[in-house]
Structure formats: C-alpha cells, structure tokens
Design a protein around this motif. Structure first.
Motif, PDB file in Angstrom:
ATOM      1  N   MET A   1     -64.070 -82.020 -16.476  1.00  0.00           N
ATOM      2  CA  MET A   1     -63.561 -81.973 -15.106  1.00  0.00           C
ATOM      3  C   MET A   1     -64.097 -83.149 -14.294  1.00  0.00           C
ATOM      4  N   TYR A   2     -63.311 -84.225 -14.330  1.00  0.00           N
ATOM      5  CA  TYR A   2     -63.734 -85.464 -13.662  1.00  0.00           C
ATOM      6  C   TYR A   2     -64.128 -85.235 -12.209  1.00  0.00           C
ATOM      7  N   ILE A   3     -63.300 -84.476 -11.480  1.00  0.00           N
ATOM      8  CA  ILE A   3     -63.544 -84.357 -10.036  1.00  0.00           C
ATOM      9  C   ILE A   3     -64.945 -83.831  -9.723  1.00  0.00           C
ATOM     10  N   PHE A   4     -65.369 -82.786 -10.436  1.00  0.00           N
ATOM     11  CA  PHE A   4     -66.693 -82.242 -10.135  1.00  0.00           C
ATOM     12  C   PHE A   4     -67.798 -83.173 -10.643  1.00  0.00           C
ATOM     13  N   GLU A   5     -67.592 -83.726 -11.821  1.00  0.00           N
ATOM     14  CA  GLU A   5     -68.610 -84.647 -12.357  1.00  0.00           C
ATOM     15  C   GLU A   5     -68.856 -85.802 -11.396  1.00  0.00           C
ATOM     16  N   VAL A   6     -67.752 -86.379 -10.897  1.00  0.00           N
ATOM     17  CA  VAL A   6     -67.916 -87.553 -10.041  1.00  0.00           C
ATOM     18  C   VAL A   6     -68.540 -87.169  -8.695  1.00  0.00           C
ATOM     19  N   LEU A   7     -68.161 -86.008  -8.170  1.00  0.00           N
ATOM     20  CA  LEU A   7     -68.729 -85.589  -6.880  1.00  0.00           C
ATOM     21  C   LEU A   7     -70.229 -85.284  -7.010  1.00  0.00           C
ATOM     22  N   TYR A   8     -70.616 -84.630  -8.112  1.00  0.00           N
ATOM     23  CA  TYR A   8     -72.049 -84.360  -8.337  1.00  0.00           C
ATOM     24  C   TYR A   8     -72.838 -85.664  -8.477  1.00  0.00           C
ATOM     25  N   LYS A   9     -72.239 -86.611  -9.205  1.00  0.00           N
ATOM     26  CA  LYS A   9     -72.904 -87.905  -9.421  1.00  0.00           C
ATOM     27  C   LYS A   9     -73.090 -88.631  -8.081  1.00  0.00           C
ATOM     28  N   GLU A  10     -72.042 -88.590  -7.257  1.00  0.00           N
ATOM     29  CA  GLU A  10     -72.146 -89.239  -5.943  1.00  0.00           C
ATOM     30  C   GLU A  10     -73.229 -88.571  -5.100  1.00  0.00           C
ATOM     31  N   HIS A  11     -73.350 -87.244  -5.224  1.00  0.00           N
ATOM     32  CA  HIS A  11     -74.427 -86.552  -4.504  1.00  0.00           C
ATOM     33  C   HIS A  11     -75.800 -87.079  -4.916  1.00  0.00           C
ATOM     34  N   GLU A  12     -75.964 -87.311  -6.212  1.00  0.00           N
ATOM     35  CA  GLU A  12     -77.264 -87.842  -6.686  1.00  0.00           C
ATOM     36  C   GLU A  12     -77.551 -89.184  -6.022  1.00  0.00           C
ATOM     37  N   ASN A 144     -62.665 -70.453  -8.776  1.00  0.00           N
ATOM     38  CA  ASN A 144     -61.466 -69.826  -8.203  1.00  0.00           C
ATOM     39  C   ASN A 144     -60.184 -70.653  -8.226  1.00  0.00           C
ATOM     40  N   LEU A 145     -60.297 -71.971  -8.335  1.00  0.00           N
ATOM     41  CA  LEU A 145     -59.054 -72.767  -8.381  1.00  0.00           C
ATOM     42  C   LEU A 145     -58.452 -72.649  -9.786  1.00  0.00           C
ATOM     43  N   PRO A 146     -57.112 -72.533  -9.877  1.00  0.00           N
ATOM     44  CA  PRO A 146     -56.478 -72.465 -11.204  1.00  0.00           C
ATOM     45  C   PRO A 146     -56.774 -73.730 -12.023  1.00  0.00           C
ATOM     46  N   LYS A 147     -56.914 -73.530 -13.328  1.00  0.00           N
ATOM     47  CA  LYS A 147     -57.273 -74.640 -14.230  1.00  0.00           C
ATOM     48  C   LYS A 147     -56.279 -75.807 -14.171  1.00  0.00           C
ATOM     49  N   ASP A 148     -54.972 -75.475 -14.126  1.00  0.00           N
ATOM     50  CA  ASP A 148     -53.988 -76.570 -14.103  1.00  0.00           C
ATOM     51  C   ASP A 148     -54.053 -77.352 -12.805  1.00  0.00           C
ATOM     52  N   LEU A 149     -54.440 -76.675 -11.724  1.00  0.00           N
ATOM     53  CA  LEU A 149     -54.604 -77.384 -10.453  1.00  0.00           C
ATOM     54  C   LEU A 149     -55.808 -78.326 -10.537  1.00  0.00           C
ATOM     55  N   ILE A 150     -56.891 -77.858 -11.141  1.00  0.00           N
ATOM     56  CA  ILE A 150     -58.075 -78.719 -11.281  1.00  0.00           C
ATOM     57  C   ILE A 150     -57.729 -79.973 -12.094  1.00  0.00           C
ATOM     58  N   GLU A 151     -56.883 -79.811 -13.098  1.00  0.00           N
ATOM     59  CA  GLU A 151     -56.452 -80.984 -13.874  1.00  0.00           C
ATOM     60  C   GLU A 151     -55.699 -81.988 -12.988  1.00  0.00           C
ATOM     61  N   LYS A 152     -54.870 -81.455 -12.084  1.00  0.00           N
ATOM     62  CA  LYS A 152     -54.159 -82.344 -11.152  1.00  0.00           C
ATOM     63  C   LYS A 152     -55.149 -83.036 -10.215  1.00  0.00           C
ATOM     64  N   LEU A 153     -56.145 -82.279  -9.774  1.00  0.00           N
ATOM     65  CA  LEU A 153     -57.155 -82.855  -8.871  1.00  0.00           C
ATOM     66  C   LEU A 153     -57.960 -83.953  -9.574  1.00  0.00           C
ATOM     67  N   ASP A 154     -58.190 -83.758 -10.879  1.00  0.00           N
ATOM     68  CA  ASP A 154     -58.871 -84.802 -11.652  1.00  0.00           C
ATOM     69  C   ASP A 154     -58.100 -86.120 -11.553  1.00  0.00           C
ATOM     70  N   LEU A 155     -56.783 -86.023 -11.722  1.00  0.00           N
ATOM     71  CA  LEU A 155     -55.944 -87.230 -11.646  1.00  0.00           C
ATOM     72  C   LEU A 155     -55.977 -87.845 -10.250  1.00  0.00           C
ATOM     73  N   GLU A 156     -55.866 -86.979  -9.243  1.00  0.00           N
ATOM     74  CA  GLU A 156     -55.893 -87.480  -7.857  1.00  0.00           C
ATOM     75  C   GLU A 156     -57.212 -88.170  -7.541  1.00  0.00           C
ATOM     76  N   ALA A 157     -58.309 -87.570  -8.015  1.00  0.00           N
ATOM     77  CA  ALA A 157     -59.633 -88.152  -7.756  1.00  0.00           C
ATOM     78  C   ALA A 157     -59.767 -89.492  -8.475  1.00  0.00           C
ATOM     79  N   LYS A 158     -59.236 -89.569  -9.697  1.00  0.00           N
ATOM     80  CA  LYS A 158     -59.285 -90.843 -10.443  1.00  0.00           C
ATOM     81  C   LYS A 158     -58.497 -91.917  -9.710  1.00  0.00           C
ATOM     82  N   LYS A 159     -57.339 -91.521  -9.190  1.00  0.00           N
ATOM     83  CA  LYS A 159     -56.529 -92.482  -8.426  1.00  0.00           C
ATOM     84  C   LYS A 159     -57.305 -92.927  -7.191  1.00  0.00           C
ATOM     85  N   TYR A 160     -57.922 -91.962  -6.509  1.00  0.00           N
ATOM     86  CA  TYR A 160     -58.682 -92.275  -5.297  1.00  0.00           C
ATOM     87  C   TYR A 160     -59.785 -93.288  -5.611  1.00  0.00           C
ATOM     88  N   ASP A 161     -60.427 -93.103  -6.780  1.00  0.00           N
ATOM     89  CA  ASP A 161     -61.535 -93.980  -7.167  1.00  0.00           C
ATOM     90  C   ASP A 161     -61.071 -95.291  -7.795  1.00  0.00           C
TER      91      ASP A 161
END
Ligand SMILES: [Fe+2]
Ligand SMILES: [Fe+2]
Length: 164
Positions: A1-12, A144-161
């Motif tokens: 899950m790219y989105i969470f990994e990247v957000l946690y890393k940014e927190h560090e 709580n977020l559906p798995k397929d939605l999290i996959e979409k968010l991964d793509l959006e976050a990658k685009k954002y980055d």
C-alpha cells in the motif's frame, strides 16, 4: 500500500525535522545564535515538503476518500481534527516568518520570544499531529476503506508524487 508507506515515511522525515528546528530554537535561546538563511531553509522545507508534499497530499487524496466513504466519524476526525491542525500549522509558519522579518529589522526581546514560541508551537503541534495520524487516523482508514479504493488511492498518491 504505497499511500500509507509514503505517508508514514514522510512523517519520519518531518519528525526528524522538528528535532532540528527545536535545536535551532535552543541555540537562539541559549547563545543568541540566529542564522536567517537557516530559518529560510527551514521555512522552505515546511512549505514545500511538510505542507505541499505531505499535508496537501493527505487532504487531496486520503482525507478526501475518507470523507466520501466513512461518514460522520471521518467528518469529525478529518474536518474538525486534522484539517484544523494543518491550518494551525500554516498560521504558525506565517507568524514565524513575520516575527523573523521584524527581528531582522529591529531585534527585541519580545520578538525573540515570539520566534521561540511560534517555533515550539509548530514543533509540538506537528509531533502530536503525527502521533494521532500514525496511531488513529491511518489505521482507521486502512481498516475501513475498501481494498479496491485503497489501490486507486495508491495510484493517485503516486501521481501526486510524480513517481508515475
Ligand atoms: Fe496531517
Ligand atoms: Fe501527516
């Protein structure tokens, strides 16, 4: 899950930055040492990394999805919690910039106090904020977020980055 990994890393990275910023405040307090260039760099990091890359990505990708999918609980957590704190952080940075400008013109004890207190307000706010997101907001979203939605968010976050 790219989105969470990247957000946690940014927190560090942001957490490590708050330690540096705190040390700058201590040097100013104890030795009256102040480098305006170093503060300019620090403010630049806050604006481009902590705010634009991290907080705005949360707002535009993860928080947006939580608000659209997780009902009243997300509304309270995000709109009345996390977004309020992002805006408070922006206010502290603006206040710090103003205080630094004024101190450069005329260094007074009142302005020195303002610089120190705004820095530490930002530092404490960000540390608390990161703790809440790491331990409550992100785990809640992951669960709580559906798995397929999290996959979409991964793509959006990658685009954002810009990594896609
Ligand atoms: Fe946040
Ligand atoms: Fe965050």
């Amino acid at each position: 899950m790219y989105i969470f990994e990247v957000l946690y890393k940014e927190h560090e990275n942001i957490h490590a930055f708050t330690d540096k910023l705190e040390q700058m405040a201590i040097n100013f307090m104890e030795k009256n040492e102040i480098s305006f260039e170093a503060y300019e760099e620090a403010i630049n990091f806050i604006k481009t990394y902590a705010d634009k890359r991290h907080h705005q990505k949360e707002e535009q990708v993860l928080f947006k999805a939580m608000l659209e999918n997780l009902g009243e609980m997300a509304n309270n957590l995000i709109n009345h919690g996390m977004i309020v704190e992002h805006n408070l952080a922006r206010l502290y940075v603006w206040e710090l910039e103003e205080a630094l400008k004024a101190y450069k013109q005329a260094p007074t004890t009142v302005l020195k106090l303002k610089i120190l207190t705004t820095i530490m307000s930002y530092v404490y706010l960000l540390r608390r904020h990161i703790h809440k997101e790491n331990n409550a907001v992100y785990p809640y979203a992951k669960k709580n977020l559906p798995k397929d939605l999290i996959e979409k968010l991964d793509l959006e976050a990658k685009k954002y980055d810009g990594v896609l």
